[in-house]
Design a protein around this motif. Structure first.
Motif, PDB file in Angstrom:
ATOM      1  N   THR A  92       0.827  -1.199   0.000  1.00  0.00           N
ATOM      2  CA  THR A  92       0.000   0.000   0.000  1.00  0.00           C
ATOM      3  C   THR A  92       0.868   1.258   0.000  1.00  0.00           C
ATOM      4  OG1 THR A  92      -1.713   1.220   1.200  1.00  0.00           O
ATOM      5  CG2 THR A  92      -0.166  -0.054   2.514  1.00  0.00           C
ATOM      6  N   PRO A  93       0.542   2.261  -0.803  1.00  0.00           N
ATOM      7  CA  PRO A  93       1.390   3.444  -0.961  1.00  0.00           C
ATOM      8  C   PRO A  93       1.607   4.253   0.313  1.00  0.00           C
ATOM      9  CG  PRO A  93      -0.200   3.289  -2.754  1.00  0.00           C
ATOM     10  CD  PRO A  93      -0.597   2.271  -1.743  1.00  0.00           C
ATOM     11  N   ASP A  94       0.710   4.162   1.282  1.00  0.00           N
ATOM     12  CA  ASP A  94       0.862   4.981   2.487  1.00  0.00           C
ATOM     13  C   ASP A  94       1.660   4.293   3.584  1.00  0.00           C
ATOM     14  OD1 ASP A  94      -0.961   3.072   3.170  1.00  0.00           O
ATOM     15  OD2 ASP A  94      -2.519   4.459   3.867  1.00  0.00           O
ATOM     16  N   ASP A  95       2.212   3.124   3.309  1.00  0.00           N
ATOM     17  CA  ASP A  95       3.022   2.405   4.296  1.00  0.00           C
ATOM     18  C   ASP A  95       4.478   2.437   3.849  1.00  0.00           C
ATOM     19  OD1 ASP A  95       4.187   0.723   6.142  1.00  0.00           O
ATOM     20  OD2 ASP A  95       2.591  -0.782   6.063  1.00  0.00           O
ATOM     21  N   ALA A  97       7.313   2.238   5.506  1.00  0.00           N
ATOM     22  CA  ALA A  97       8.185   1.217   6.092  1.00  0.00           C
ATOM     23  C   ALA A  97       8.061  -0.105   5.336  1.00  0.00           C
ATOM     24  CB  ALA A  97       7.851   1.017   7.566  1.00  0.00           C
ATOM     25  N   ALA A  98       6.822  -0.493   5.039  1.00  0.00           N
ATOM     26  CA  ALA A  98       6.611  -1.745   4.315  1.00  0.00           C
ATOM     27  C   ALA A  98       7.148  -1.656   2.891  1.00  0.00           C
ATOM     28  CB  ALA A  98       5.124  -2.084   4.300  1.00  0.00           C
ATOM     29  N   GLN A  99       7.012  -0.482   2.274  1.00  0.00           N
ATOM     30  CA  GLN A  99       7.517  -0.316   0.913  1.00  0.00           C
ATOM     31  C   GLN A  99       9.039  -0.408   0.865  1.00  0.00           C
ATOM     32  OE1 GLN A  99       5.796   3.270  -0.853  1.00  0.00           O
ATOM     33  NE2 GLN A  99       4.470   1.877  -1.972  1.00  0.00           N
ATOM     34  N   VAL A 100       9.708   0.267   1.796  1.00  0.00           N
ATOM     35  CA  VAL A 100      11.171   0.228   1.840  1.00  0.00           C
ATOM     36  C   VAL A 100      11.648  -1.206   2.071  1.00  0.00           C
ATOM     37  CG1 VAL A 100      13.204   0.956   3.147  1.00  0.00           C
ATOM     38  CG2 VAL A 100      11.435   2.629   2.543  1.00  0.00           C
ATOM     39  N   ARG A 101      11.025  -1.885   3.025  1.00  0.00           N
ATOM     40  CA  ARG A 101      11.414  -3.269   3.312  1.00  0.00           C
ATOM     41  C   ARG A 101      11.200  -4.167   2.094  1.00  0.00           C
ATOM     42  NH1 ARG A 101      12.303  -6.255   7.703  1.00  0.00           N
ATOM     43  NH2 ARG A 101      11.740  -4.496   9.061  1.00  0.00           N
ATOM     44  N   VAL A 152       6.559   8.666  -0.742  1.00  0.00           N
ATOM     45  CA  VAL A 152       7.010   9.681   0.198  1.00  0.00           C
ATOM     46  C   VAL A 152       8.059  10.594  -0.423  1.00  0.00           C
ATOM     47  CG1 VAL A 152       8.859   8.267   1.210  1.00  0.00           C
ATOM     48  CG2 VAL A 152       7.728  10.030   2.596  1.00  0.00           C
ATOM     49  N   LEU A 153       8.789  10.106  -1.416  1.00  0.00           N
ATOM     50  CA  LEU A 153       9.794  10.922  -2.106  1.00  0.00           C
ATOM     51  C   LEU A 153       9.232  11.548  -3.376  1.00  0.00           C
ATOM     52  CD1 LEU A 153      12.962   8.655  -1.753  1.00  0.00           C
ATOM     53  CD2 LEU A 153      12.236  10.554  -0.302  1.00  0.00           C
TER      54      LEU A 153
END
Length: 209
Positions: A92-95, A97-101, A152-153
């Protein structure tokens, strides 16, 4: 062999497709040689023997050994980039931490258990100018991919986006150094621990933006 003969389909496979298959076989062979013996084990002879092709087909596909090694590196960087982007799409785009991981885990997963891919992307580059130049291009390209695909970027305005690219380049360089240290056993760390550590470092740095 005439031009007409060389371009003729054989068993339903066009000459272009056969040439592409041989090129892929040579790249796979180079990665296998890198996995077995490192950069010193890669030669036209060893690659052709591994691929079960003659030198004639090597030079049909590549001008020299450097061109083959760069092609092998590009195949791996393309795989890392694709795996990371696909992983981002599953979260999900608003997470953040999960995206980076997910991106780190997917990208590292490409080289974590494949010595040939790890060697051409991370280890052999230190002693090979053409590979080093292409690795630097990969870092630049991947920084842009991160900024374009990490919400986020991507949402940052112009000047802050440029600051973010500097930070991502810094993080990429540090990540590569740590991964190399783990893969060469200078640092003892499991795959899961490495993903955890890198995720924490990236999130802490991104929080500064």
């Amino acid at each position: 062999m005439t031009s007409a003969q060389s371009s003729r389909a054989y068993r339903g496979v066009s000459a272009g497709d056969r040439a592409a298959a041989r090129r892929t076989a040579l790249i796979d062979a180079a990665l296998a040689c890198l996995a077995a013996d490192g950069l010193a084990g890669v030669s036209v002879r060893s690659v052709c023997a591994q691929a079960r092709l003659t030198a004639r087909y090597f030079y049909e596909a590549f001008t020299d050994l450097d061109a083959l090694l760069v092609a092998a590196l590009v195949s791996v960087t393309d795989e890392v980039e694709s795996a990371s982007v696909r992983a981002l799409d599953t979260v999900t785009p608003d997470d953040t931490a999960a995206q980076v991981r997910a991106a780190i885990s997917a990208g590292y997963g490409v080289v974590a258990t494949d010595a040939g891919k790890a060697n051409v992307l991370l280890v052999a580059t230190a002693g090979h100018r053409a590979l080093r130049t292409r690795q630097q291009q990969f870092v630049d390209d991947f920084a842009d991919i991160v900024i374009d695909n990490l919400p986020v970027l991507h949402a940052l305005p112009g000047q802050r986006r440029r600051e973010a690219r500097v930070l991502v380049l810094f993080l990429m360089a540090g990540s590569i150094e740590l991964i190399v240290a783990v893969l060469t056993r200078r640092v003892r760390m499991s795959q899961a621990d490495l993903v955890d550590r890198l995720t924490s470092l990236w999130l802490a740095a991104l929080a500064t933006l």
